[in-house]
Scaffold this motif. Structure first.
Motif, PDB file in Angstrom:
ATOM      1  N   ILE A   1      52.022  -7.051   1.696  1.00 42.01           N
ATOM      2  CA  ILE A   1      51.948  -8.094   2.724  1.00 42.01           C
ATOM      3  C   ILE A   1      53.297  -8.255   3.416  1.00 42.01           C
ATOM      4  O   ILE A   1      53.383  -8.355   4.648  1.00 42.01           O
ATOM      5  N   ASN A   2      54.356  -8.267   2.623  1.00 40.80           N
ATOM      6  CA  ASN A   2      55.697  -8.425   3.185  1.00 40.80           C
ATOM      7  C   ASN A   2      56.116  -7.220   4.030  1.00 40.80           C
ATOM      8  O   ASN A   2      56.979  -7.345   4.909  1.00 40.80           O
ATOM      9  N   ALA A   3      55.509  -6.058   3.768  1.00 39.80           N
ATOM     10  CA  ALA A   3      55.871  -4.836   4.504  1.00 39.80           C
ATOM     11  C   ALA A   3      55.063  -4.664   5.789  1.00 39.80           C
ATOM     12  O   ALA A   3      55.347  -3.767   6.583  1.00 39.80           O
ATOM     13  N   CYS A   4      54.075  -5.532   6.006  1.00 41.68           N
ATOM     14  CA  CYS A   4      53.207  -5.397   7.181  1.00 41.68           C
ATOM     15  C   CYS A   4      53.861  -5.907   8.459  1.00 41.68           C
ATOM     16  O   CYS A   4      54.612  -6.896   8.435  1.00 41.68           O
TER      17      CYS A   4
ATOM     18  N   LYS B   1      49.628  -8.150   9.199  1.00 39.89           N
ATOM     19  CA  LYS B   1      49.697  -9.030   8.029  1.00 39.89           C
ATOM     20  C   LYS B   1      48.460  -9.904   7.850  1.00 39.89           C
ATOM     21  O   LYS B   1      47.867  -9.931   6.757  1.00 39.89           O
ATOM     22  N   PRO B   2      47.981 -10.633   8.871  1.00 45.87           N
ATOM     23  CA  PRO B   2      46.786 -11.463   8.672  1.00 45.87           C
ATOM     24  C   PRO B   2      45.529 -10.646   8.376  1.00 45.87           C
ATOM     25  O   PRO B   2      44.613 -11.125   7.702  1.00 45.87           O
ATOM     26  N   ILE B   3      45.485  -9.407   8.858  1.00 45.41           N
ATOM     27  CA  ILE B   3      44.337  -8.542   8.604  1.00 45.41           C
ATOM     28  C   ILE B   3      44.291  -8.146   7.130  1.00 45.41           C
ATOM     29  O   ILE B   3      43.240  -8.182   6.480  1.00 45.41           O
ATOM     30  N   VAL B   4      45.446  -7.781   6.577  1.00 45.73           N
ATOM     31  CA  VAL B   4      45.530  -7.412   5.157  1.00 45.73           C
ATOM     32  C   VAL B   4      45.262  -8.614   4.270  1.00 45.73           C
ATOM     33  O   VAL B   4      44.562  -8.517   3.258  1.00 45.73           O
TER      34      VAL B   4
ATOM     35  N   ASP C   1      48.826   6.787  -2.715  1.00 47.10           N
ATOM     36  CA  ASP C   1      47.402   7.005  -3.019  1.00 47.10           C
ATOM     37  C   ASP C   1      46.590   5.727  -2.836  1.00 47.10           C
ATOM     38  O   ASP C   1      45.906   5.260  -3.748  1.00 47.10           O
ATOM     39  N   PHE C   2      46.664   5.170  -1.655  1.00 48.14           N
ATOM     40  CA  PHE C   2      45.967   3.915  -1.389  1.00 48.14           C
ATOM     41  C   PHE C   2      45.412   3.936   0.031  1.00 48.14           C
ATOM     42  O   PHE C   2      46.065   4.407   0.954  1.00 48.14           O
ATOM     43  N   HIS C   3      44.177   3.441   0.190  1.00 44.82           N
ATOM     44  CA  HIS C   3      43.518   3.389   1.488  1.00 44.82           C
ATOM     45  C   HIS C   3      43.129   1.948   1.806  1.00 44.82           C
ATOM     46  O   HIS C   3      43.071   1.098   0.912  1.00 44.82           O
ATOM     47  N   PHE C   4      42.838   1.706   3.081  1.00 41.88           N
ATOM     48  CA  PHE C   4      42.483   0.338   3.484  1.00 41.88           C
ATOM     49  C   PHE C   4      41.278  -0.161   2.699  1.00 41.88           C
ATOM     50  O   PHE C   4      41.226  -1.329   2.301  1.00 41.88           O
ATOM     51  N   HIS C   5      40.298   0.708   2.465  1.00 42.19           N
ATOM     52  CA  HIS C   5      39.098   0.294   1.740  1.00 42.19           C
ATOM     53  C   HIS C   5      39.421  -0.149   0.315  1.00 42.19           C
ATOM     54  O   HIS C   5      38.676  -0.936  -0.290  1.00 42.19           O
ATOM     55  N   ASP C   6      40.561   0.327  -0.223  1.00 44.07           N
ATOM     56  CA  ASP C   6      40.953  -0.059  -1.583  1.00 44.07           C
ATOM     57  C   ASP C   6      41.365  -1.528  -1.663  1.00 44.07           C
ATOM     58  O   ASP C   6      41.458  -2.089  -2.766  1.00 44.07           O
ATOM     59  N   LEU C   7      41.626  -2.164  -0.521  1.00 44.79           N
ATOM     60  CA  LEU C   7      41.884  -3.608  -0.517  1.00 44.79           C
ATOM     61  C   LEU C   7      40.631  -4.351  -0.974  1.00 44.79           C
ATOM     62  O   LEU C   7      40.705  -5.390  -1.630  1.00 44.79           O
ATOM     63  N   ARG C   8      39.485  -3.801  -0.643  1.00 46.18           N
ATOM     64  CA  ARG C   8      38.204  -4.361  -1.076  1.00 46.18           C
ATOM     65  C   ARG C   8      38.058  -4.220  -2.600  1.00 46.18           C
ATOM     66  O   ARG C   8      37.594  -5.132  -3.277  1.00 46.18           O
ATOM     67  N   HIS C   9      38.476  -3.057  -3.116  1.00 46.53           N
ATOM     68  CA  HIS C   9      38.474  -2.859  -4.562  1.00 46.53           C
ATOM     69  C   HIS C   9      39.438  -3.838  -5.241  1.00 46.53           C
ATOM     70  O   HIS C   9      39.153  -4.346  -6.331  1.00 46.53           O
ATOM     71  N   THR C  10      40.572  -4.076  -4.597  1.00 45.43           N
ATOM     72  CA  THR C  10      41.562  -4.997  -5.157  1.00 45.43           C
ATOM     73  C   THR C  10      40.990  -6.406  -5.254  1.00 45.43           C
ATOM     74  O   THR C  10      41.150  -7.096  -6.269  1.00 45.43           O
ATOM     75  N   PHE C  11      40.322  -6.848  -4.200  1.00 45.83           N
ATOM     76  CA  PHE C  11      39.663  -8.163  -4.169  1.00 45.83           C
ATOM     77  C   PHE C  11      38.687  -8.294  -5.335  1.00 45.83           C
ATOM     78  O   PHE C  11      38.735  -9.252  -6.111  1.00 45.83           O
TER      79      PHE C  11
END
Length: 355
Positions: free
Chosen positions: A180-183, A188-191, A284-294
């Motif tokens: 988040i801090n690197a965005c 940032k609000p999207i992530v 080794d991280f993709h945008f869709h992995d944010l969904r996995h993180t959630f």
């Protein structure tokens, strides 16, 4: 005994044709099929029409190129909710097949395309999305009478590749904060939204203010990927984000996240997202992995899989079960419930044995 040869039926290459006479004029017509039986049926139909005094209507398909089909398919796809991703696939397909006449498309050519994509580093899932778009465009082309049934069948024979959907990559709390801090300011609000709602990238980038109900505290996703209605509760983090003065709301722009210069929603954030990952030193991280993180952090916090499944918009628990191993304590707790359930009965039995 010699096999009788069908009169009026002949083959050119793998395609069967028919020959018949109307008012003294010989006519030829392609069945656009590699089956002899189709030729017999078509010839029978034409002979019946002639016997009834009708002039057979022979449809001739022009030699359209794949690029010509893609232009029409692109226009049609704009009405579909998957257009943002499909338009990219269409462009990539035109780069490969655009110059070919549709009748030149063969099973071998399309299978070679699959091989080439894999050799260039594409994953089976990506190759399958391209093939799905190609197959659907060919299907629409057949409906629009731009290609023959034979071409349709050849493309349909190409099989989808086996996908590995077991990948589960998620960020730790520390990595989430670093990302988040690197965005950049627009990202940032999207992530933050992805991490706090589990929404898909397309759902976030196309989110409109009319879908955000701050009064009742939820985001309404009327039509999801699966075609279902889904409501996402708004937590305190998301409420603060939507009320943040830096998230400028314009009367002429219905979208929550948009390009301030063009006044239109972002088509993609891949480049800026990769930049943020590099700054945060996350690999080794993709945008869709944010969904996995959630989902992963919800399960680790003790939220049941049924609730997580509803939040993610899964139709069944099957896909949500990939997160089950993150909650081993809950499996133990489930078994430990039996301690109190059977305690009195087991104690009585033991007392009787020892007595």
């Amino acid at each position: 005994m010699a096999k009788r040869k069908d009169t009026g039926i002949f083959q050119r290459g793998s395609t069967w044709h028919i020959r018949f006479t109307v008012n003294g004029m010989q006519k030829r017509e392609s069945t656009h099929s590699n089956k002899r039986e189709d030729a017999r049926l078509l010839l029978g139909k034409r002979l019946t029409e002639i016997a009834e005094g009708k002039e057979p209507e022979i449809k001739k398909i022009k030699n359209h190129t794949f690029e010509e089909l893609s232009i029409e398919y692109y226009k049609w796809s704009q009405m579909q909710r998957s257009f943002n991703s499909k338009r990219i696939f269409i462009k990539q397909l035109v780069e490969v097949f655009g110059h070919l006449q549709l009748r030149q498309l063969s099973t071998r050519i399309v299978e070679q395309f699959q091989t080439d994509r894999l050799s260039k580093g594409n994953k089976p899932a990506t190759a399958n999305r391209l093939l799905a778009t190609l197959k659907h465009s060919i299907h629409k082309g057949y409906q629009w009478e731009m290609l023959s049934e034979e071409t349709l069948k050849r493309v349909r024979q190409v099989k989808f590749l086996e996908e590995n959907n077991k990948r589960l990559r998620y960020l730790s709390i520390e990595e989430c904060n670093s990302l988040i801090n690197a965005c950049d300011d627009h990202l940032k609000p999207i992530v933050v939204t992805a991490l706090n709602t589990g929404m898909r990238r397309g759902e976030i980038l196309n989110l409109k203010w009319e879908q955000v109900d701050l009064k009742h505290g939820f985001i309404l996703l009327a039509i999801t990927k699966n075609g279902d209605r889904r409501e996402i509760p708004i937590n305190r983090t998301m409420q603060a984000l939507f009320l943040d003065k830096n998230l400028i709301r314009r009367l002429d722009v219905p979208f929550v996240f948009y390009d301030s210069i063009r006044g239109k929603p972002y088509l993609d954030v891949k480049r800026s997202f990769h930049t943020a990952l590099r700054r945060a030193k996350i690999n080794d991280f993709h945008f869709h992995d944010l969904r996995h993180t959630f989902a992963s952090h919800l399960v680790m916090a003790g939220i049941d899989l049924t609730s997580v499944s509803k939040l993610l918009g899964h139709k069944t628990l099957t896909m949500t079960l990939r997160y089950a191993h993150l909650a081993p304590d809950h499996l133990s707790n489930a078994v430990n419930v039996l301690d109190s359930t059977f305690k009195s009965t087991i104690s009585t039995k033991l007392a009787q044995v020892n007595g």
